[in-house]
Scaffold this motif. Structure first.
Motif, PDB file in Angstrom:
ATOM      1  N   GLY A   1      -3.810 -15.014 -18.467  1.00 17.16           N
ATOM      2  CA  GLY A   1      -4.217 -15.282 -17.828  1.00 17.16           C
ATOM      3  C   GLY A   1      -5.404 -16.442 -17.676  1.00 17.16           C
ATOM      4  N   LEU A   2      -4.586 -17.307 -18.678  1.00 18.86           N
ATOM      5  CA  LEU A   2      -4.765 -19.071 -19.542  1.00 18.86           C
ATOM      6  C   LEU A   2      -3.417 -19.372 -19.352  1.00 18.86           C
ATOM      7  N   GLY A   3      -2.391 -19.004 -19.088  1.00 20.74           N
ATOM      8  CA  GLY A   3      -1.766 -18.704 -19.465  1.00 20.74           C
ATOM      9  C   GLY A   3      -1.467 -19.422 -17.570  1.00 20.74           C
ATOM     10  N   ALA A   4      -1.960 -18.448 -17.026  1.00 22.67           N
ATOM     11  CA  ALA A   4      -1.082 -18.700 -15.077  1.00 22.67           C
ATOM     12  C   ALA A   4      -2.100 -20.332 -14.807  1.00 22.67           C
ATOM     13  N   GLN A   5      -3.712 -20.273 -15.509  1.00 22.33           N
ATOM     14  CA  GLN A   5      -3.916 -21.002 -14.738  1.00 22.33           C
ATOM     15  C   GLN A   5      -3.295 -22.615 -15.422  1.00 22.33           C
TER      16      GLN A   5
ATOM     17  N   SER B   1      -0.239 -26.877 -13.812  1.00 19.43           N
ATOM     18  CA  SER B   1       0.398 -28.053 -13.323  1.00 19.43           C
ATOM     19  C   SER B   1       1.704 -28.404 -12.380  1.00 19.43           C
ATOM     20  N   GLU B   2       1.285 -26.967 -11.844  1.00 21.18           N
ATOM     21  CA  GLU B   2       2.292 -27.183 -10.179  1.00 21.18           C
ATOM     22  C   GLU B   2       1.269 -28.134  -9.772  1.00 21.18           C
TER      23      GLU B   2
ATOM     24  N   ASP C   1       0.542 -32.896  -6.241  1.00 27.48           N
ATOM     25  CA  ASP C   1      -0.682 -34.176  -5.835  1.00 27.48           C
ATOM     26  C   ASP C   1      -0.839 -35.414  -6.438  1.00 27.48           C
ATOM     27  N   ALA C   2       0.293 -35.659  -7.690  1.00 27.36           N
ATOM     28  CA  ALA C   2       0.862 -36.895  -8.181  1.00 27.36           C
ATOM     29  C   ALA C   2       1.320 -37.517  -7.153  1.00 27.36           C
ATOM     30  N   PRO C   3       1.579 -37.946  -6.496  1.00 30.45           N
ATOM     31  CA  PRO C   3       2.107 -38.715  -5.681  1.00 30.45           C
ATOM     32  C   PRO C   3       0.647 -39.131  -4.688  1.00 30.45           C
TER      33      PRO C   3
ATOM     34  N   GLN D   1      -6.151 -33.612 -18.986  1.00 30.86           N
ATOM     35  CA  GLN D   1      -6.492 -32.367 -19.067  1.00 30.86           C
ATOM     36  C   GLN D   1      -5.979 -31.399 -19.185  1.00 30.86           C
ATOM     37  N   LEU D   2      -4.624 -31.726 -18.294  1.00 28.06           N
ATOM     38  CA  LEU D   2      -3.483 -30.438 -18.677  1.00 28.06           C
ATOM     39  C   LEU D   2      -2.823 -30.513 -19.693  1.00 28.06           C
TER      40      LEU D   2
END
Length: 171
Positions: free
Chosen positions: A66-70, A75-76, A81-83, A96-97
């Protein structure tokens, strides 16, 4: 040094077996072989140990997954949202990532280490039981030598089925 001892002990066993074969003319030599991998896969005690481990670690495994999926989702989302994010927002989300990734890596490593340790403990118990059964078979059927590792074994020397039977019928 360990490998030297292992090689030396294998050579000593081979020399012993060779020496014993020359004595075979004086007395019948009985040699047996037990496939330990089969014991770990097929013995009821090994299957019970595997089931016990699955029950014991399934909750933690789901947590790590679950933590890996989170982490993947975060990350995705950051990539998407980065731009539109300001530099400070992007930097905060990246921190945070990184923290989430560090937490994930730590929990996954701890899970794997704990699982490996418990698996070794359970396999050691199975091996101890198997060795007791092997000794019983050796004494009952008058074997002179029983080996658990070999490069090649003639199938007629394999007594693994007898050991499995003894293990599965033992209480």
């Amino acid at each position: 040094m360990k490998s030297f001892k292992r090689v030396f002990s294998h050579h000593a066993i081979a020399a012993l077996a060779l020496g014993c074969t020359t004595l075979a003319s004086a007395a019948e030599l009985r040699i047996g072989f037990v496939n330990t991998d089969r014991i770990f896969k097929e013995a009821a005690t090994a299957k019970a140990a595997q089931s016990k481990l699955e029950q014991e670690f399934s909750r933690r495994e789901r947590e790590v997954e679950g933590l890996g999926a989170q982490l993947k989702s975060a990350s995705e989302k950051l990539e998407k949202d980065a731009p539109t994010l300001s530099d400070s927002q992007r930097a905060a989300r990246q921190r945070q990532l990184v923290e989430l990734d560090r937490d994930f890596q730590r929990k996954r490593r701890e899970f794997q280490e704990d699982l490996a340790q418990r698996k070794n403990e359970e396999l050691q118990l199975v091996l101890e039981r198997a060795n007791r059964v092997i000794k019983q078979v050796a004494e009952t059927e008058k074997y002179d030598l029983i080996m658990q590792e070999a490069v090649y074994v003639n199938p007629k020397l394999d007594i693994t089925d007898k050991v499995l039977s003894g293990l599965n019928n033992a209480k």
